[in-house]
Design a protein around this motif. Structure first.
Motif, PDB file in Angstrom:
ATOM      1  N   GLN A  87      38.953  12.107  58.404  1.00 51.39           N
ATOM      2  CA  GLN A  87      37.625  11.633  58.810  1.00 51.39           C
ATOM      3  C   GLN A  87      37.530  10.120  58.734  1.00 51.39           C
ATOM      4  O   GLN A  87      36.957   9.477  59.606  1.00 51.39           O
ATOM      5  CB  GLN A  87      36.555  12.254  57.903  1.00 51.39           C
ATOM      6  CG  GLN A  87      36.235  13.701  58.202  1.00 51.39           C
ATOM      7  CD  GLN A  87      35.059  14.184  57.362  1.00 51.39           C
ATOM      8  OE1 GLN A  87      34.297  13.391  56.824  1.00 51.39           O
ATOM      9  NE2 GLN A  87      34.923  15.489  57.245  1.00 51.39           N
ATOM     10  N   GLU A 179      36.960  14.543  63.120  1.00 45.28           N
ATOM     11  CA  GLU A 179      35.930  13.587  63.532  1.00 45.28           C
ATOM     12  C   GLU A 179      36.522  12.280  64.072  1.00 45.28           C
ATOM     13  O   GLU A 179      36.209  11.185  63.572  1.00 45.28           O
ATOM     14  CB  GLU A 179      34.957  13.330  62.379  1.00 45.28           C
ATOM     15  CG  GLU A 179      34.205  14.585  61.951  1.00 45.28           C
ATOM     16  CD  GLU A 179      32.987  14.301  61.087  1.00 45.28           C
ATOM     17  OE1 GLU A 179      32.463  13.184  61.179  1.00 45.28           O
ATOM     18  OE2 GLU A 179      32.582  15.200  60.347  1.00 45.28           O
ATOM     19  N   ALA A 182      33.995   9.339  65.250  1.00 41.63           N
ATOM     20  CA  ALA A 182      33.047   8.719  64.320  1.00 41.63           C
ATOM     21  C   ALA A 182      33.147   7.196  64.400  1.00 41.63           C
ATOM     22  O   ALA A 182      34.223   6.617  64.237  1.00 41.63           O
ATOM     23  CB  ALA A 182      33.322   9.190  62.898  1.00 41.63           C
ATOM     24  N   GLU A 210      34.358  17.752  65.445  1.00 36.78           N
ATOM     25  CA  GLU A 210      33.574  16.629  65.954  1.00 36.78           C
ATOM     26  C   GLU A 210      32.104  17.005  66.022  1.00 36.78           C
ATOM     27  O   GLU A 210      31.757  18.143  66.355  1.00 36.78           O
ATOM     28  CB  GLU A 210      34.097  16.230  67.335  1.00 36.78           C
ATOM     29  CG  GLU A 210      33.454  15.003  67.931  1.00 36.78           C
ATOM     30  CD  GLU A 210      33.493  13.812  66.995  1.00 36.78           C
ATOM     31  OE1 GLU A 210      32.402  13.380  66.582  1.00 36.78           O
ATOM     32  OE2 GLU A 210      34.595  13.334  66.665  1.00 36.78           O
ATOM     33  N   HIS A 211      31.226  16.033  65.694  1.00 33.69           N
ATOM     34  CA  HIS A 211      29.789  16.233  65.795  1.00 33.69           C
ATOM     35  C   HIS A 211      29.235  15.752  67.138  1.00 33.69           C
ATOM     36  O   HIS A 211      28.091  16.055  67.470  1.00 33.69           O
ATOM     37  CB  HIS A 211      29.062  15.508  64.659  1.00 33.69           C
ATOM     38  CG  HIS A 211      29.185  16.198  63.342  1.00 33.69           C
ATOM     39  ND1 HIS A 211      28.571  17.402  63.066  1.00 33.69           N
ATOM     40  CD2 HIS A 211      29.850  15.854  62.212  1.00 33.69           C
ATOM     41  CE1 HIS A 211      28.840  17.773  61.825  1.00 33.69           C
ATOM     42  NE2 HIS A 211      29.626  16.861  61.287  1.00 33.69           N
TER      43      HIS A 211
END
Length: 255
Positions: A87, A179, A182, A210-211
């Motif tokens: 991350q 992620e 980010a 992933e967001h």
């Protein structure tokens, strides 16, 4: 599936009385991009940590190319073809970009590194192969123009691409990316999407946490959705987008 690279079967991970991952099963095929999504605390990063060997599973099995790996250490999994990123950028700032990527090649070396003291033919041939691998990865990740710069001088976005490049240097069959978007701006996210598609074109499977839903929906062949450690849905981006359980648990929240 005959071309299955990774198969996860009833995987569970508990920390004390907390079940972070519960009876999770899914498979990933060669050249497939699989998204792993869910709310914060749904078990995504724990799943990646168990797959990569950071944590041992409490129960269940992990098969890489049909071979059980759940009891193997991280380095052995990398050598067998499973690489990952993190991350947050984990880099060595004092290295050059080229040196950093070359560090990822250590698992594909067959000649004892002490042979470099007296570099005979076998060592020179292997070193030439590694140099070609590093050059190839640098070009794939658009880092060739900064290859001789110190890692500390790179932007945060470039450092994220560097993590992917270093993981690719080990010639994985499957890459786990946690992620990767980010902190990236729009044009960097577009470059990331092109990079992941380029990785897929080489037959390497990608599992992406992933967001950023636009990126996930545009990139992934299939998506697995977690909530409270359990899988609540699996399907194509269109199926996931229309799934009521996913909307309630995650997409509605994101919207």
């Amino acid at each position: 599936m005959a071309d299955t690279i990774l198969r996860v079967e009833t995987l569970s991970k508990s920390f004390g009385g907390v079940r972070a991952v519960r009876d999770l099963s899914f498979a990933v095929s060669a050249g497939e991009i699989l998204g792993l999504i869910g709310p914060n605390g749904s078990g995504k990063s724990t799943t990646v940590n168990v797959l990569s060997g950071v944590f041992p599973p409490t129960a269940g099995s992990i098969l890489l190319g049909g071979e059980a790996i759940e009891a193997l250490p991280e380095a052995r999994r990398v050598a067998m073809g499973l690489s990952r990123t993190f991350q947050t950028a984990r880099v060595f700032p004092e290295f050059t970009v080229r040196q950093h990527v070359a560090m990822g090649c250590h698992t594909i070396r067959e000649i004892n590194p002490f042979a470099s003291i007296l570099p005979f033919g076998a060592w020179r041939r292997e070193q030439a192969d590694i140099n070609r691998q590093v050059d190839d990865v640098l070009h794939l990740c658009a880092l060739h123009k900064v290859a001789e710069r110190a890692v500390a001088s790179l932007s945060s976005g470039q450092q994220r691409f560097l993590m992917i490049a270093t993981a690719l240097a080990a010639r994985p069959r499957i890459l786990l990316v946690d992620e990767p978007a980010a902190g990236l701006v729009e044009h960097e996210r577009q470059e990331l999407a092109e990079l992941i598609r380029g990785i897929r074109q080489r037959g390497i499977a990608v599992v992406i946490i992933e967001h950023h839903m636009a990126l996930i929906m545009a990139l992934c062949d299939r998506i697995v959705v977690l909530n409270f450690g359990a899988k609540i849905a699996e399907g194509s981006p269109a199926e996931i987008r229309a799934n009521p359980a996913v909307i309630d648990a995650y997409l509605g929240e994101a919207a």
